[in-house]
Write a protein that holds these residues in place. Structure first.
Motif, PDB file in Angstrom:
ATOM      1  N   ARG A 107      27.481 -41.191  34.711  1.00  0.00           N
ATOM      2  CA  ARG A 107      28.313 -40.032  35.061  1.00  0.00           C
ATOM      3  C   ARG A 107      28.501 -40.056  36.579  1.00  0.00           C
ATOM      4  N   PRO A 108      29.486 -39.334  37.078  1.00  0.00           N
ATOM      5  CA  PRO A 108      29.740 -39.367  38.523  1.00  0.00           C
ATOM      6  C   PRO A 108      28.505 -38.942  39.320  1.00  0.00           C
ATOM      7  N   ALA A 109      28.253 -39.639  40.432  1.00  0.00           N
ATOM      8  CA  ALA A 109      27.086 -39.346  41.263  1.00  0.00           C
ATOM      9  C   ALA A 109      27.091 -37.899  41.748  1.00  0.00           C
ATOM     10  N   ARG A 110      28.275 -37.327  41.939  1.00  0.00           N
ATOM     11  CA  ARG A 110      28.335 -35.930  42.409  1.00  0.00           C
ATOM     12  C   ARG A 110      27.770 -34.958  41.376  1.00  0.00           C
ATOM     13  N   ASP A 111      27.645 -35.400  40.112  1.00  0.00           N
ATOM     14  CA  ASP A 111      27.097 -34.552  39.056  1.00  0.00           C
ATOM     15  C   ASP A 111      25.590 -34.732  38.866  1.00  0.00           C
ATOM     16  N   VAL A 112      24.995 -35.615  39.643  1.00  0.00           N
ATOM     17  CA  VAL A 112      23.561 -35.900  39.525  1.00  0.00           C
ATOM     18  C   VAL A 112      22.841 -35.251  40.710  1.00  0.00           C
ATOM     19  N   PRO A 113      21.840 -34.388  40.440  1.00  0.00           N
ATOM     20  CA  PRO A 113      21.100 -33.810  41.567  1.00  0.00           C
ATOM     21  C   PRO A 113      20.148 -34.849  42.173  1.00  0.00           C
ATOM     22  N   PHE A 114      20.247 -35.020  43.496  1.00  0.00           N
ATOM     23  CA  PHE A 114      19.421 -35.990  44.203  1.00  0.00           C
ATOM     24  C   PHE A 114      18.549 -35.289  45.227  1.00  0.00           C
ATOM     25  N   GLY A 115      17.401 -35.891  45.499  1.00  0.00           N
ATOM     26  CA  GLY A 115      16.543 -35.486  46.603  1.00  0.00           C
ATOM     27  C   GLY A 115      16.236 -36.720  47.421  1.00  0.00           C
ATOM     28  N   PHE A 116      15.968 -36.528  48.710  1.00  0.00           N
ATOM     29  CA  PHE A 116      15.616 -37.646  49.583  1.00  0.00           C
ATOM     30  C   PHE A 116      14.121 -37.606  49.853  1.00  0.00           C
ATOM     31  N   TYR A 117      13.509 -38.776  49.711  1.00  0.00           N
ATOM     32  CA  TYR A 117      12.054 -38.898  49.862  1.00  0.00           C
ATOM     33  C   TYR A 117      11.763 -40.084  50.755  1.00  0.00           C
ATOM     34  N   ARG A 118      10.588 -40.049  51.376  1.00  0.00           N
ATOM     35  CA  ARG A 118      10.166 -41.184  52.177  1.00  0.00           C
ATOM     36  C   ARG A 118       8.766 -41.605  51.775  1.00  0.00           C
ATOM     37  N   LEU A 119       8.506 -42.857  52.017  1.00  0.00           N
ATOM     38  CA  LEU A 119       7.204 -43.441  51.717  1.00  0.00           C
ATOM     39  C   LEU A 119       6.714 -44.145  52.978  1.00  0.00           C
ATOM     40  N   VAL A 120       5.657 -43.592  53.566  1.00  0.00           N
ATOM     41  CA  VAL A 120       4.955 -44.266  54.650  1.00  0.00           C
ATOM     42  C   VAL A 120       3.758 -44.916  53.959  1.00  0.00           C
ATOM     43  N   PRO A 121       3.823 -46.220  53.723  1.00  0.00           N
ATOM     44  CA  PRO A 121       2.817 -46.862  52.869  1.00  0.00           C
ATOM     45  C   PRO A 121       1.386 -46.794  53.414  1.00  0.00           C
ATOM     46  N   ASP A 122       0.456 -46.521  52.491  1.00  0.00           N
ATOM     47  CA  ASP A 122      -0.971 -46.670  52.782  1.00  0.00           C
ATOM     48  C   ASP A 122      -1.334 -48.150  52.743  1.00  0.00           C
ATOM     49  N   GLU A 123      -0.655 -48.883  51.854  1.00  0.00           N
ATOM     50  CA  GLU A 123      -0.820 -50.339  51.719  1.00  0.00           C
ATOM     51  C   GLU A 123       0.562 -50.960  51.703  1.00  0.00           C
ATOM     52  N   LEU A 124       0.738 -52.034  52.449  1.00  0.00           N
ATOM     53  CA  LEU A 124       2.017 -52.735  52.505  1.00  0.00           C
ATOM     54  C   LEU A 124       1.733 -54.224  52.565  1.00  0.00           C
ATOM     55  N   THR A 125       2.132 -54.941  51.525  1.00  0.00           N
ATOM     56  CA  THR A 125       1.890 -56.384  51.495  1.00  0.00           C
ATOM     57  C   THR A 125       3.200 -57.142  51.358  1.00  0.00           C
ATOM     58  N   PHE A 126       3.255 -58.275  52.012  1.00  0.00           N
ATOM     59  CA  PHE A 126       4.400 -59.190  51.953  1.00  0.00           C
ATOM     60  C   PHE A 126       3.860 -60.534  51.508  1.00  0.00           C
ATOM     61  N   ARG A 127       4.448 -61.051  50.465  1.00  0.00           N
ATOM     62  CA  ARG A 127       4.006 -62.357  49.985  1.00  0.00           C
ATOM     63  C   ARG A 127       5.193 -63.284  49.932  1.00  0.00           C
ATOM     64  N   THR A 128       4.912 -64.544  50.199  1.00  0.00           N
ATOM     65  CA  THR A 128       5.946 -65.560  50.115  1.00  0.00           C
ATOM     66  C   THR A 128       5.387 -66.769  49.378  1.00  0.00           C
ATOM     67  N   GLU A 129       6.250 -67.429  48.690  1.00  0.00           N
ATOM     68  CA  GLU A 129       5.848 -68.596  47.919  1.00  0.00           C
ATOM     69  C   GLU A 129       5.385 -69.707  48.859  1.00  0.00           C
ATOM     70  N   SER A 130       4.296 -70.316  48.493  1.00  0.00           N
ATOM     71  CA  SER A 130       3.862 -71.528  49.185  1.00  0.00           C
ATOM     72  C   SER A 130       3.362 -72.490  48.123  1.00  0.00           C
ATOM     73  N   SER A 131       3.965 -73.606  48.051  1.00  0.00           N
ATOM     74  CA  SER A 131       3.682 -74.560  46.987  1.00  0.00           C
ATOM     75  C   SER A 131       2.254 -75.101  47.084  1.00  0.00           C
ATOM     76  N   THR A 132       1.585 -75.130  45.942  1.00  0.00           N
ATOM     77  CA  THR A 132       0.251 -75.747  45.861  1.00  0.00           C
ATOM     78  C   THR A 132       0.330 -77.067  45.094  1.00  0.00           C
ATOM     79  N   ALA A 133       1.557 -77.446  44.734  1.00  0.00           N
ATOM     80  CA  ALA A 133       1.743 -78.714  44.009  1.00  0.00           C
ATOM     81  C   ALA A 133       1.516 -79.891  44.956  1.00  0.00           C
ATOM     82  N   ALA A 134       0.857 -80.894  44.457  1.00  0.00           N
ATOM     83  CA  ALA A 134       0.587 -82.076  45.303  1.00  0.00           C
ATOM     84  C   ALA A 134       1.705 -83.073  45.213  1.00  0.00           C
TER      85      ALA A 134
END
Length: 158
Positions: free
Chosen positions: A131-158
């Motif tokens: 349905r149109p976004a104007r018909d959906v009630p929205f609220g704005f929220y924020r998250l200041v993380p207590d935990e924040l992790t970033f992972r990236t692939e690193s090959s373990t293949a030989a």
């Protein structure tokens, strides 16, 4: 996609911690991911796809959440959440997991901070409501993380 395709890129990987600059570059100022709200008892968490804005200055996420009274997620303010975003860039999988509690951006104690942060981000409007976004009630929220992790692939293949 077959099961082996789903596992490709994840089966031969190990976690590696990257620096904040790489994490912030990966997150950009906006994107999409999945937010999960803790459920009571033995019920599975309530998880929904969501778009986000990210303020690298404060390492803070901003979300536009539908807040209908009949929503399965209930009142999001103060709720513990886990937010996950991932993507494949330059041939490698990367992901960010943020854990913490949501705060409504209209709370007097954080309103000024939130306005500054919201000026530095863009929250994409992704229409999943049928349905149109104007018909959906929205609220704005924020998250200041207590935990924040970033992972990236690193090959373990030989």
């Amino acid at each position: 996609m077959s099961v082996s395709d789903l596992r490709y890129g994840m089966s031969d990987t190990e976690a590696s911690t990257e620096n904040a600059d790489e994490r912030d570059a990966f997150l950009g100022t906006d994107g999409t991911g999945v937010i999960s709200f803790r459920s009571s008892g033995e019920r599975s968490p309530h998880s929904v796809p969501i778009s986000y804005g990210y303020d690298s200055v404060e390492a803070t996420f901003y979300f536009r959440l539908a807040v209908a009274p009949d929503s399965d997620k209930g009142d999001p303010a103060g709720r513990p959440v886990t937010f996950v975003t991932y993507d494949r860039r330059d041939g490698e999988w990367r992901s960010v997991v943020a854990k913490g509690r949501l705060k409504e951006t209209t709370e007097a104690s954080i309103a000024a901070e939130s306005l500054e942060g919201l000026r530095r981000v863009h929250i994409p409007l992704v229409d999943v409501f049928g349905r149109p976004a104007r018909d959906v009630p929205f609220g704005f929220y924020r998250l200041v993380p207590d935990e924040l992790t970033f992972r990236t692939e690193s090959s373990t293949a030989a």
